[in-house]
Design an enzyme around this catalytic site. Structure first.
Site, mmCIF file in Angstrom:
data_model
loop_
_atom_site.group_PDB
_atom_site.id
_atom_site.type_symbol
_atom_site.label_atom_id
_atom_site.label_comp_id
_atom_site.label_asym_id
_atom_site.label_seq_id
_atom_site.Cartn_x
_atom_site.Cartn_y
_atom_site.Cartn_z
ATOM 1 C CG ASP A 22 -5.814 -3.292 -2.040
ATOM 2 O OD1 ASP A 22 -5.410 -2.924 -0.925
ATOM 3 O OD2 ASP A 22 -6.227 -4.442 -2.262
ATOM 4 N N GLY A 72 0.768 -1.244 0.000
ATOM 5 C CA GLY A 72 0.000 0.000 0.000
ATOM 6 C C GLY A 72 0.794 1.286 0.000
ATOM 7 C CG PHE A 112 -12.664 0.483 2.606
ATOM 8 C CD1 PHE A 112 -11.754 -0.319 3.295
ATOM 9 C CD2 PHE A 112 -12.625 0.483 1.216
ATOM 10 C CE1 PHE A 112 -10.834 -1.106 2.617
ATOM 11 C CE2 PHE A 112 -11.715 -0.308 0.531
ATOM 12 C CZ PHE A 112 -10.815 -1.096 1.229
ATOM 13 C CB VAL A 113 -9.890 5.665 2.010
ATOM 14 C CG1 VAL A 113 -10.754 6.625 2.805
ATOM 15 C CG2 VAL A 113 -8.728 5.175 2.862
ATOM 16 C CD GLU A 122 1.705 0.144 7.609
ATOM 17 O OE1 GLU A 122 1.152 0.334 6.506
ATOM 18 O OE2 GLU A 122 1.699 -0.948 8.190
ATOM 19 C CG ASP A 123 -1.077 1.617 3.296
ATOM 20 O OD1 ASP A 123 -0.775 1.202 4.436
ATOM 21 O OD2 ASP A 123 -1.720 0.928 2.480
ATOM 22 C CE LYS A 128 -9.939 3.872 7.815
ATOM 23 N NZ LYS A 128 -10.498 2.565 7.402
ATOM 24 C CG ASP A 163 -8.601 0.350 10.484
ATOM 25 O OD1 ASP A 163 -9.253 1.173 11.124
ATOM 26 O OD2 ASP A 163 -9.144 -0.614 9.907
ATOM 27 N NE ARG A 186 -2.291 -2.823 -4.251
ATOM 28 C CZ ARG A 186 -2.389 -2.996 -2.935
ATOM 29 N NH1 ARG A 186 -2.255 -1.967 -2.135
ATOM 30 N NH2 ARG A 186 -2.626 -4.185 -2.425
HETATM 31 P P1 5GP Z 1 -4.810 -2.283 11.093
HETATM 32 O O1 5GP Z 1 -3.947 -3.486 11.367
HETATM 33 O O2 5GP Z 1 -4.193 -0.986 11.540
HETATM 34 O O3 5GP Z 1 -6.206 -2.457 11.614
HETATM 35 O O4 5GP Z 1 -5.035 -2.222 9.562
HETATM 36 C C1 5GP Z 1 -4.047 -1.906 8.716
HETATM 37 C C2 5GP Z 1 -4.260 -2.481 7.343
HETATM 38 O O5 5GP Z 1 -5.647 -2.668 7.011
HETATM 39 C C3 5GP Z 1 -3.689 -1.533 6.356
HETATM 40 O O6 5GP Z 1 -2.331 -1.784 6.132
HETATM 41 C C4 5GP Z 1 -4.562 -1.772 5.150
HETATM 42 O O7 5GP Z 1 -4.045 -2.836 4.418
HETATM 43 C C5 5GP Z 1 -5.904 -2.182 5.718
HETATM 44 N N1 5GP Z 1 -6.846 -1.057 5.801
HETATM 45 C C6 5GP Z 1 -7.354 -0.504 6.923
HETATM 46 N N2 5GP Z 1 -8.202 0.490 6.631
HETATM 47 C C7 5GP Z 1 -8.219 0.595 5.281
HETATM 48 C C8 5GP Z 1 -8.920 1.443 4.365
HETATM 49 O O8 5GP Z 1 -9.711 2.341 4.715
HETATM 50 N N3 5GP Z 1 -8.665 1.242 3.050
HETATM 51 C C9 5GP Z 1 -7.817 0.276 2.588
HETATM 52 N N4 5GP Z 1 -7.659 0.184 1.264
HETATM 53 N N5 5GP Z 1 -7.155 -0.545 3.423
HETATM 54 C C10 5GP Z 1 -7.355 -0.384 4.756
#
Ligand code: 5GP
Length: 176
Positions: A161, A47, A154-155, A101-102, A133, A105, A167
């Site tokens: 992606d 990402g 969700f974005v 990181e992209d 977030k 969450d 992407r």
């Molecule tokens: P976390 O482990 O912080 O809950 O989630 C991180 C991963 O979930 C990110 O690296 C990404 O792959 C995915 N993710 C979380 N929120 C989003 C979102 O709004 N859009 C997309 N495309 N991926 C997300």
């Protein structure tokens, strides 16, 4: 104008111009904060590839970059998921590491990455994310550099992606 990615509709959320301006601000801060430190950027695939590319072009001090990817697989025992980082090696020992990181969450992914990177004994670790977030974040560590705090929706786009698609979009879209 809304767009369709696979079966979902998305609307424009963060423009290319806003992303560009914020990336330059972040790069300027990093250039000051890491002056003379020769940091090692660890870009988390897939990402963050586009973000990393733009950020690196605006970072104006000597630095190195590596790409890592979280590999998760189901263990044969009941211990469940085992995770490793593809691309991580011992060259990070005693380095000032910046994880790129992209999106953060819940924070679960970056927490795993932090633990794995720490095992390689870097001098310091900072976390930088384009998107954050806050409402979803469940961890107690700090995210050191944040591009944009966003609501818990969700974005896609600019490297992020939806099921592999979106992407390539040059701006960020949010699900309608
Ligand atoms: P976390 O482990 O912080 O809950 O989630 C991180 C991963 O979930 C990110 O690296 C990404 O792959 C995915 N993710 C979380 N929120 C989003 C979102 O709004 N859009 C997309 N495309 N991926 C997300």
């Amino acid at each position: 104008m809304t767009i369709k990615v696979k079966d979902l509709q998305f609307e424009p959320f963060i423009s290319h111009h806003s992303i560009e301006a914020r990336v330059i601000e972040l790069a300027n801060r990093l250039t000051v904060d890491f002056h003379g430190k020769n940091p090692l950027f660890l870009s988390v695939l897939n990402g963050s590839f586009m973000f990393t590319s733009d950020l690196m072009k605006a970072f104006l001090s000597p630095c190195e970059i590596s790409f890592i990817k979280l590999a998760s697989y189901q263990g044969t025992e009941s211990t469940g998921q085992v995770q490793t980082l593809i691309g991580l090696n011992n060259s990070i020992e005693n380095r000032d590491v910046i994880i790129i990181e992209d999106i953060v969450d819940t924070g679960n992914t970056v927490k795993k990455i932090l633990e794995l990177v720490k095992d390689h004994k870097p001098a310091s670790i900072q976390i930088l994310t384009l998107l954050f977030k806050p409402e979803a974040f469940k961890e107690d560590f700090e995210i050191d550099y944040v591009g944009f705090e966003i609501e818990n929706k969700f974005v896609v786009g600019y490297g992020l992606d939806y099921d592999g698609y979106g992407r390539n979009l040059d701006q960020i879209y949010v699900v309608v």
